[in-house]
Design a protein around this motif. Structure first.
Motif, PDB file in Angstrom:
ATOM      1  N   TRP A 334       0.825  -1.206   0.000  1.00  0.00           N
ATOM      2  CA  TRP A 334       0.000   0.000   0.000  1.00  0.00           C
ATOM      3  C   TRP A 334       0.862   1.260   0.000  1.00  0.00           C
ATOM      4  O   TRP A 334       0.503   2.267  -0.635  1.00  0.00           O
ATOM      5  N   LEU A 335       1.974   1.243   0.705  1.00  0.00           N
ATOM      6  CA  LEU A 335       2.878   2.405   0.691  1.00  0.00           C
ATOM      7  C   LEU A 335       3.419   2.631  -0.726  1.00  0.00           C
ATOM      8  O   LEU A 335       3.526   3.778  -1.184  1.00  0.00           O
ATOM      9  N   LYS A 336       3.748   1.560  -1.392  1.00  0.00           N
ATOM     10  CA  LYS A 336       4.229   1.693  -2.776  1.00  0.00           C
ATOM     11  C   LYS A 336       3.126   2.235  -3.684  1.00  0.00           C
ATOM     12  O   LYS A 336       3.398   3.062  -4.575  1.00  0.00           O
ATOM     13  N   GLU A 337       1.905   1.796  -3.476  1.00  0.00           N
ATOM     14  CA  GLU A 337       0.790   2.303  -4.275  1.00  0.00           C
ATOM     15  C   GLU A 337       0.573   3.789  -3.994  1.00  0.00           C
ATOM     16  O   GLU A 337       0.238   4.559  -4.902  1.00  0.00           O
ATOM     17  N   TRP A 338       0.799   4.212  -2.767  1.00  0.00           N
ATOM     18  CA  TRP A 338       0.637   5.633  -2.430  1.00  0.00           C
ATOM     19  C   TRP A 338       1.667   6.480  -3.164  1.00  0.00           C
ATOM     20  O   TRP A 338       1.369   7.570  -3.644  1.00  0.00           O
ATOM     21  N   LYS A 339       2.873   5.945  -3.248  1.00  0.00           N
ATOM     22  CA  LYS A 339       3.911   6.658  -4.000  1.00  0.00           C
ATOM     23  C   LYS A 339       3.522   6.734  -5.477  1.00  0.00           C
ATOM     24  O   LYS A 339       3.663   7.783  -6.127  1.00  0.00           O
ATOM     25  N   ALA A 341       0.525   6.633  -6.807  1.00  0.00           N
ATOM     26  CA  ALA A 341      -0.673   7.444  -7.042  1.00  0.00           C
ATOM     27  C   ALA A 341      -0.435   8.929  -6.794  1.00  0.00           C
ATOM     28  O   ALA A 341      -0.927   9.775  -7.547  1.00  0.00           O
ATOM     29  N   PHE A 342       0.358   9.258  -5.773  1.00  0.00           N
ATOM     30  CA  PHE A 342       0.444  10.659  -5.350  1.00  0.00           C
ATOM     31  C   PHE A 342       1.857  11.243  -5.344  1.00  0.00           C
ATOM     32  O   PHE A 342       2.037  12.429  -5.069  1.00  0.00           O
ATOM     33  N   GLY A 343       2.858  10.398  -5.633  1.00  0.00           N
ATOM     34  CA  GLY A 343       4.217  10.906  -5.728  1.00  0.00           C
ATOM     35  C   GLY A 343       5.057  10.590  -4.506  1.00  0.00           C
ATOM     36  O   GLY A 343       4.554  10.376  -3.404  1.00  0.00           O
ATOM     37  N   ARG A 344       6.368  10.616  -4.728  1.00  0.00           N
ATOM     38  CA  ARG A 344       7.320  10.266  -3.672  1.00  0.00           C
ATOM     39  C   ARG A 344       7.238  11.224  -2.486  1.00  0.00           C
ATOM     40  O   ARG A 344       7.351  10.810  -1.330  1.00  0.00           O
ATOM     41  N   GLU A 345       7.051  12.514  -2.735  1.00  0.00           N
ATOM     42  CA  GLU A 345       7.036  13.496  -1.661  1.00  0.00           C
ATOM     43  C   GLU A 345       5.849  13.293  -0.725  1.00  0.00           C
ATOM     44  O   GLU A 345       5.961  13.499   0.490  1.00  0.00           O
ATOM     45  N   VAL A 346       4.738  12.900  -1.287  1.00  0.00           N
ATOM     46  CA  VAL A 346       3.556  12.666  -0.465  1.00  0.00           C
ATOM     47  C   VAL A 346       3.788  11.467   0.451  1.00  0.00           C
ATOM     48  O   VAL A 346       3.467  11.508   1.650  1.00  0.00           O
ATOM     49  N   LEU A 347       4.364  10.390  -0.082  1.00  0.00           N
ATOM     50  CA  LEU A 347       4.663   9.231   0.743  1.00  0.00           C
ATOM     51  C   LEU A 347       5.733   9.565   1.786  1.00  0.00           C
ATOM     52  O   LEU A 347       5.637   9.147   2.949  1.00  0.00           O
ATOM     53  N   LEU A 348       6.743  10.333   1.384  1.00  0.00           N
ATOM     54  CA  LEU A 348       7.802  10.719   2.320  1.00  0.00           C
ATOM     55  C   LEU A 348       7.212  11.475   3.506  1.00  0.00           C
ATOM     56  O   LEU A 348       7.625  11.276   4.651  1.00  0.00           O
ATOM     57  N   ASP A 349       6.222  12.324   3.246  1.00  0.00           N
ATOM     58  CA  ASP A 349       5.567  13.064   4.322  1.00  0.00           C
ATOM     59  C   ASP A 349       4.873  12.120   5.300  1.00  0.00           C
ATOM     60  O   ASP A 349       4.916  12.331   6.522  1.00  0.00           O
ATOM     61  N   VAL A 350       4.262  11.056   4.778  1.00  0.00           N
ATOM     62  CA  VAL A 350       3.601  10.066   5.633  1.00  0.00           C
ATOM     63  C   VAL A 350       4.621   9.369   6.524  1.00  0.00           C
ATOM     64  O   VAL A 350       4.398   9.194   7.734  1.00  0.00           O
ATOM     65  N   LEU A 351       5.751   8.978   5.947  1.00  0.00           N
ATOM     66  CA  LEU A 351       6.778   8.273   6.714  1.00  0.00           C
ATOM     67  C   LEU A 351       7.445   9.192   7.730  1.00  0.00           C
ATOM     68  O   LEU A 351       7.694   8.797   8.878  1.00  0.00           O
ATOM     69  N   GLN A 352       7.760  10.426   7.335  1.00  0.00           N
ATOM     70  CA  GLN A 352       8.410  11.362   8.248  1.00  0.00           C
ATOM     71  C   GLN A 352       7.512  11.725   9.420  1.00  0.00           C
ATOM     72  O   GLN A 352       7.995  11.970  10.528  1.00  0.00           O
ATOM     73  N   GLU A 353       6.230  11.769   9.187  1.00  0.00           N
ATOM     74  CA  GLU A 353       5.277  12.095  10.238  1.00  0.00           C
ATOM     75  C   GLU A 353       5.390  11.133  11.415  1.00  0.00           C
ATOM     76  O   GLU A 353       5.152  11.502  12.570  1.00  0.00           O
ATOM     77  N   GLN A 354       5.803   9.886  11.114  1.00  0.00           N
ATOM     78  CA  GLN A 354       5.938   8.876  12.164  1.00  0.00           C
ATOM     79  C   GLN A 354       7.393   8.507  12.423  1.00  0.00           C
ATOM     80  O   GLN A 354       7.677   7.553  13.163  1.00  0.00           O
ATOM     81  N   TYR A 362      10.390   0.325   5.855  1.00  0.00           N
ATOM     82  CA  TYR A 362       9.390   1.181   5.239  1.00  0.00           C
ATOM     83  C   TYR A 362       9.939   2.051   4.113  1.00  0.00           C
ATOM     84  O   TYR A 362       9.221   2.384   3.177  1.00  0.00           O
ATOM     85  N   SER A 363      11.227   2.390   4.215  1.00  0.00           N
ATOM     86  CA  SER A 363      11.802   3.260   3.179  1.00  0.00           C
ATOM     87  C   SER A 363      11.924   2.550   1.848  1.00  0.00           C
ATOM     88  O   SER A 363      12.134   3.199   0.809  1.00  0.00           O
ATOM     89  N   LYS A 364      11.767   1.214   1.840  1.00  0.00           N
ATOM     90  CA  LYS A 364      11.763   0.480   0.564  1.00  0.00           C
ATOM     91  C   LYS A 364      10.684   1.001  -0.361  1.00  0.00           C
ATOM     92  O   LYS A 364      10.837   0.963  -1.586  1.00  0.00           O
ATOM     93  N   ALA A 365       9.602   1.496   0.235  1.00  0.00           N
ATOM     94  CA  ALA A 365       8.506   1.977  -0.590  1.00  0.00           C
ATOM     95  C   ALA A 365       8.871   3.242  -1.350  1.00  0.00           C
ATOM     96  O   ALA A 365       8.217   3.588  -2.340  1.00  0.00           O
ATOM     97  N   LEU A 366       9.920   3.921  -0.929  1.00  0.00           N
ATOM     98  CA  LEU A 366      10.355   5.161  -1.582  1.00  0.00           C
ATOM     99  C   LEU A 366      11.195   4.888  -2.821  1.00  0.00           C
ATOM    100  O   LEU A 366      11.426   5.791  -3.640  1.00  0.00           O
TER     101      LEU A 366
END
Length: 367
Positions: A334-339, A341-354, A362-366
């Motif tokens: 799902w993290l890979k799908e988020w990247k 669908a919405f781009g690497r920066e959007v996923l990075l924001d999700v990961l950095q938030e936590q 988790y960074s594999k998804a980037l």
């Protein structure tokens, strides 16, 4: 004769006729075993004996009520004994009009434990009449299914309407929603009141109701009804209620299932709220994975795997996931799908938030 008296007491207990009318229904003597009462030395003993006499019972009740301080202890004792049914019915009628928490306790005990269906009905009717507020009344709501009316429906609805007419009446919304899951005949008066409360409080019930899963599910359905009736704030209220909190110790729906309303997510302005909601769910998914809460993770994935939500928010459904390392394979997929669908920066924001943007799981998804 016995049947006539039973019917009369039921009407009296549920508030449909006066005691004088009931006493005039059957004027013939009704025989009964009064030996126990005759042995009781008490100023009200003669009045208790009169409860067995159809032509004197109603007047005896009025006198017992007028002498409540004397009669209440005896009535409380006798109504829990093995007195004849008719006598117990009149005792309940008298107790209904007497103050005292001990009266409420005895009536509630009989409502719950009596072997007699009639006694349970009479005591429930008495408690409905004695309810001090709407919250207390809703706890006494009768249960009846489609096609079958409970004899308590009418007195309950009358008392319910009475409370609603009081100014500044606070509505115990969760109990009101619960009623709609148990009594189809009360739904017609409950639903309009629920919908008037707006989406925010109903959304909280959808997420936090503790009574049973049906209440949460019903709240979700009612939110859908609210939107169909023209409330355009439902989608935003749902998204806001599920907003991710990095400091959270539990998910917003902890303690029960996660239900979401069937809204028209693919129309503006709901589409933007669908994207916000799905972003919150992705964040909660990551949080649940990190906390190793598999049940919570499954709840989130069940809701993310909605065709309408996916189309409205702009992502694709994820399926056919294989096991990868220690991380939940579904989470990484799902993290890979988020990247995607919405781009690497959007996923990075999700990961950095936590604080897991550098975690190799988790960074594999980037990549």
């Amino acid at each position: 004769m016995f049947r006539i008296l039973i019917a009369g007491l039921t009407l009296l207990a549920t508030g449909f006729v006066s005691s004088s009318i009931v006493s005039s229904v059957a004027m013939a003597q009704f025989g009964g075993d009064t030996s126990v009462l005759q042995q009781v030395f008490h100023p009200v003993s003669d009045l208790l004996l009169d409860l067995d006499k159809p032509d004197k019972a109603a007047a005896a009740v009025e006198k017992l009520i007028a002498r409540a301080d004397e009669s209440r202890p005896v009535l409380i004792k006798e109504v829990q004994g093995d007195a004849p049914l008719i006598r117990r019915g009149w005792m309940i009628v008298a107790l209904k009009a007497m103050p005292g928490d001990n009266v409420d306790a005895v009536l509630e005990k009989l409502r719950q434990e009596s072997d007699s269906e009639l006694v349970r009905t009479w005591t429930a009717a008495a408690l409905i009449a004695r309810a001090k507020n709407l919250d207390e009344l809703l706890g006494l709501a009768p249960t009846s299914g489609t096609g079958r009316r409970d004899p308590l429906d009418r007195p309950f609805m009358a008392r319910f309407q009475e409370f609603l007419q009081q100014p500044d009446q606070e509505v115990p919304l969760e109990k009101l929603v619960a009623i709609t899951t148990r009594n189809s005949h009360l739904t017609s008066i409950a639903v309009p009141i629920i919908l008037q409360q707006g989406p925010a409080p109903l959304t909280q019930i959808m997420l936090q109701a503790r009574e049973n899963r049906n209440v949460r599910q019903q709240a979700a359905a009612l939110l859908g009804t609210m939107e169909l009736q023209g409330n355009h704030e439902v989608a935003e209220a749902v998204a806001n209620a599920l907003k991710f909190d990095p400091q959270a110790k539990e998910v917003p729906w902890a303690g029960g299932p996660l239900f979401l309303p069937g809204l028209v997510w693919n129309a503006e302005p709901n589409r933007q709220h669908a994207r916000a909601l799905s972003r919150h769910l992705i964040a909660w998914m990551l949080w649940a994975d990190r906390q190793q809460q598999q049940e919570t993770l499954n709840q989130i994935l069940n809701n993310l795997n909605s065709n309408l939500m996916a189309q409205s928010a702009g992502y694709r459904l994820v399926s056919g996931v294989r096991e990868i390392d220690e991380i939940s394979p579904a989470t990484l997929a799902w993290l890979k799908e988020w990247k995607r669908a919405f781009g690497r920066e959007v996923l990075l924001d999700v990961l950095q938030e936590q604080g897991v943007s550098d975690d190799p799981h988790y960074s594999k998804a980037l990549e």
